[in-house]
Design a protein around this motif. Structure first.
Motif, mmCIF file in Angstrom:
data_model
loop_
_atom_site.group_PDB
_atom_site.id
_atom_site.type_symbol
_atom_site.label_atom_id
_atom_site.label_comp_id
_atom_site.label_asym_id
_atom_site.label_seq_id
_atom_site.Cartn_x
_atom_site.Cartn_y
_atom_site.Cartn_z
ATOM 1 N N THR A 1 35.206 27.583 36.336
ATOM 2 C CA THR A 1 35.637 28.855 36.634
ATOM 3 C C THR A 1 34.587 29.733 37.282
ATOM 4 O OG1 THR A 1 37.796 28.847 34.940
ATOM 5 C CG2 THR A 1 36.854 31.080 35.723
ATOM 6 N N GLY A 2 33.524 29.760 36.341
ATOM 7 C CA GLY A 2 32.457 30.447 36.710
ATOM 8 C C GLY A 2 31.672 29.971 38.129
ATOM 9 N N ALA A 3 31.683 28.828 38.320
ATOM 10 C CA ALA A 3 30.714 28.343 39.402
ATOM 11 C C ALA A 3 31.632 28.285 40.730
ATOM 12 C CB ALA A 3 30.165 26.829 39.272
ATOM 13 N N GLU A 4 32.926 28.061 40.733
ATOM 14 C CA GLU A 4 33.658 27.888 41.806
ATOM 15 C C GLU A 4 34.507 28.843 42.090
ATOM 16 O OE1 GLU A 4 33.132 25.332 43.778
ATOM 17 O OE2 GLU A 4 31.954 24.019 42.503
ATOM 18 N N LEU A 5 35.175 29.357 41.050
ATOM 19 C CA LEU A 5 36.166 30.769 41.169
ATOM 20 C C LEU A 5 35.271 31.905 41.141
ATOM 21 C CD1 LEU A 5 39.172 29.283 38.972
ATOM 22 C CD2 LEU A 5 38.727 29.103 41.629
ATOM 23 N N HIS A 6 34.586 32.371 40.098
ATOM 24 C CA HIS A 6 34.070 33.511 40.014
ATOM 25 C C HIS A 6 33.209 33.815 41.091
ATOM 26 C CE1 HIS A 6 32.005 36.598 36.919
ATOM 27 N NE2 HIS A 6 31.899 37.185 38.242
ATOM 28 N N LYS A 7 32.228 32.743 41.224
ATOM 29 C CA LYS A 7 31.140 32.821 42.375
ATOM 30 C C LYS A 7 31.987 32.895 43.600
ATOM 31 C CE LYS A 7 27.415 33.657 39.961
ATOM 32 N NZ LYS A 7 27.259 34.777 39.857
ATOM 33 N N GLY A 8 33.053 32.124 43.869
ATOM 34 C CA GLY A 8 33.667 32.140 45.183
ATOM 35 C C GLY A 8 34.286 33.424 45.710
ATOM 36 N N PHE A 9 34.545 34.365 44.647
ATOM 37 C CA PHE A 9 34.942 35.613 44.900
ATOM 38 C C PHE A 9 33.939 36.637 45.362
ATOM 39 C CE2 PHE A 9 39.017 34.629 43.144
ATOM 40 C CZ PHE A 9 39.819 35.551 43.735
ATOM 41 N N ASP A 10 32.760 36.206 44.837
ATOM 42 C CA ASP A 10 31.466 37.186 45.194
ATOM 43 C C ASP A 10 31.299 37.715 46.478
ATOM 44 O OD1 ASP A 10 30.715 37.186 42.517
ATOM 45 O OD2 ASP A 10 28.754 35.996 43.024
ATOM 46 N N PRO A 11 31.400 37.047 47.538
ATOM 47 C CA PRO A 11 31.390 37.319 48.926
ATOM 48 C C PRO A 11 32.222 38.563 49.452
ATOM 49 C CG PRO A 11 31.202 35.045 49.038
ATOM 50 C CD PRO A 11 31.618 35.455 47.698
ATOM 51 N N LEU A 12 33.587 38.516 48.547
ATOM 52 C CA LEU A 12 34.672 39.316 49.057
ATOM 53 C C LEU A 12 34.199 40.779 48.456
ATOM 54 C CD1 LEU A 12 37.511 37.072 48.341
ATOM 55 C CD2 LEU A 12 36.811 37.576 50.596
ATOM 56 N N TRP A 13 33.416 40.777 47.352
ATOM 57 C CA TRP A 13 33.333 42.143 46.973
ATOM 58 C C TRP A 13 32.374 43.023 47.950
ATOM 59 C CZ3 TRP A 13 36.603 43.529 43.723
ATOM 60 C CH2 TRP A 13 37.158 42.771 42.559
ATOM 61 N N THR A 14 31.918 42.376 48.914
ATOM 62 C CA THR A 14 30.871 43.038 49.843
ATOM 63 C C THR A 14 31.538 43.587 51.050
ATOM 64 O OG1 THR A 14 29.272 41.250 49.649
ATOM 65 C CG2 THR A 14 28.915 42.472 51.682
ATOM 66 N N ALA A 15 31.363 45.059 51.210
ATOM 67 C CA ALA A 15 32.017 45.915 52.237
ATOM 68 C C ALA A 15 31.148 46.477 53.116
ATOM 69 C CB ALA A 15 32.845 46.775 51.538
ATOM 70 N N PRO A 16 31.339 46.601 54.330
ATOM 71 C CA PRO A 16 32.455 45.890 55.097
ATOM 72 C C PRO A 16 31.813 44.527 55.264
ATOM 73 C CG PRO A 16 31.274 47.162 56.610
ATOM 74 C CD PRO A 16 30.682 47.366 55.282
ATOM 75 N N MET A 17 32.962 43.644 55.331
ATOM 76 C CA MET A 17 32.848 42.209 55.427
ATOM 77 C C MET A 17 33.617 41.654 56.969
ATOM 78 S SD MET A 17 33.799 39.019 52.971
ATOM 79 C CE MET A 17 33.185 37.447 52.921
ATOM 80 N N ALA B 1 39.133 29.327 27.843
ATOM 81 C CA ALA B 1 38.806 29.055 29.267
ATOM 82 C C ALA B 1 39.881 29.792 30.102
ATOM 83 C CB ALA B 1 38.970 27.609 29.631
ATOM 84 N N ASP B 2 41.032 29.995 29.624
ATOM 85 C CA ASP B 2 42.208 30.296 30.116
ATOM 86 C C ASP B 2 42.091 32.143 30.438
ATOM 87 O OD1 ASP B 2 44.162 28.298 30.308
ATOM 88 O OD2 ASP B 2 43.824 27.929 28.154
ATOM 89 N N ALA B 3 41.391 32.656 29.259
ATOM 90 C CA ALA B 3 41.084 34.062 29.341
ATOM 91 C C ALA B 3 40.328 34.300 30.723
ATOM 92 C CB ALA B 3 40.388 34.510 27.984
ATOM 93 N N TYR B 4 39.169 33.408 30.956
ATOM 94 C CA TYR B 4 38.361 33.537 31.868
ATOM 95 C C TYR B 4 38.938 33.456 33.488
ATOM 96 C CZ TYR B 4 33.606 33.232 34.271
ATOM 97 O OH TYR B 4 32.621 33.503 35.219
ATOM 98 N N CYS B 5 39.731 32.018 33.243
ATOM 99 C CA CYS B 5 40.191 31.914 34.760
ATOM 100 C C CYS B 5 41.390 32.999 35.099
ATOM 101 C CB CYS B 5 41.072 30.190 34.474
ATOM 102 S SG CYS B 5 41.585 30.002 36.068
ATOM 103 N N PHE B 6 42.298 33.229 34.244
ATOM 104 C CA PHE B 6 43.202 34.192 34.420
ATOM 105 C C PHE B 6 42.505 35.711 34.916
ATOM 106 C CE2 PHE B 6 45.309 38.089 32.859
ATOM 107 C CZ PHE B 6 46.795 38.064 33.555
ATOM 108 N N MET C 1 49.883 32.134 35.940
ATOM 109 C CA MET C 1 49.461 33.570 35.961
ATOM 110 C C MET C 1 50.620 34.262 35.279
ATOM 111 S SD MET C 1 46.507 33.900 37.267
ATOM 112 C CE MET C 1 45.995 35.730 37.552
ATOM 113 N N THR C 2 51.904 34.033 35.336
ATOM 114 C CA THR C 2 52.768 34.396 35.206
ATOM 115 C C THR C 2 52.948 34.247 33.375
ATOM 116 O OG1 THR C 2 54.198 34.468 36.811
ATOM 117 C CG2 THR C 2 55.369 34.757 34.806
ATOM 118 N N ARG C 3 52.543 32.998 33.074
ATOM 119 C CA ARG C 3 52.807 32.585 31.593
ATOM 120 C C ARG C 3 51.473 33.250 30.924
ATOM 121 N NH1 ARG C 3 53.802 27.852 32.877
ATOM 122 N NH2 ARG C 3 51.753 26.914 33.171
#
Length: 204
Positions: free
Chosen positions: A101-117, A154-159, A182-184
């Protein structure tokens, strides 16, 4: 203990675990733009890294990385079964998901916080995440939670990280097991409580 947080950020994961474990801790909201807390403190003096979360312990020590904070909180209440016992293979499975979650998901979102992109750069970032979502979807077809049938840190972080998909308008419909997950998780009473506390959903 005191958790320094920003609503909707990755600090939501430790709040979820604190709620699930029944821990009574203080919360101090951090404005990441000004690096000040709601209590008027200079956040850089608390956590020189400048990002949330940070957990202040009774000893005065500070923990400041999501996986470590999650493990620490879970270990305070072993009976809550939010983290398997030390040395067990099950615990290493949970840590494996924390790392993913940290390496692949969390860091995967990092570029999307850059504005404008630039659109092409955004497309590449989203495509990278979609491949990770596909792997996650495959795993979640076989079980209710990441490490089996029991909710863990792990679920708290991934969610928390996956919830950013809505903010960034990323469609998860191609991954039905992920959307069901996510619903669960969001239906768990203590997860709802944490989301309400941060103003992310309306109070019932």
């Amino acid at each position: 203990m005191k958790l320094y947080y920003t609503p909707g950020a990755c600090s939501l994961a430790p709040r979820i675990i604190a709620c699930e474990a029944g821990l009574q801790i203080e919360y101090d909201k951090v404005d990441l733009k000004t690096q000040t807390t709601a209590s008027g403190r200079d956040y850089i003096r608390i956590n020189p890294k400048g990002y949330v979360p940070a957990l202040a312990l009774h000893s005065g020590d500070i923990l400041a990385e999501v996986p470590v904070i999650l493990e620490y909180l879970a270990d305070q209440v072993p009976a809550a079964r939010l983290l398997p016992k030390l040395g067990s293979l099950e615990r290493y499975r949970v840590k494996e998901w924390l790392d993913f979650t940290g390496a692949e998901l969390h860091k995967g979102f990092d570029p999307l916080w850059t504005a404008p992109m630039p659109p092409k750069a955004r497309q590449l970032a989203v495509s990278h995440l979609q491949r990770r979502f596909a792997y996650l979807d495959q795993c979640l077809r076989e079980r209710s939670y990441l490490a089996g049938e029991h909710f863990t840190v792990a679920d708290a972080y991934c969610f928390t990280v996956l919830s950013w998909s809505r903010f960034h308008r990323i469609d998860l419909s191609a991954h039905p097991a992920v959307t069901a997950y996510m619903t669960r998780v969001s239906a768990r009473p203590m997860v709802k409580h944490a989301l309400e506390a941060e103003g992310l959903i309306a109070q019932a």
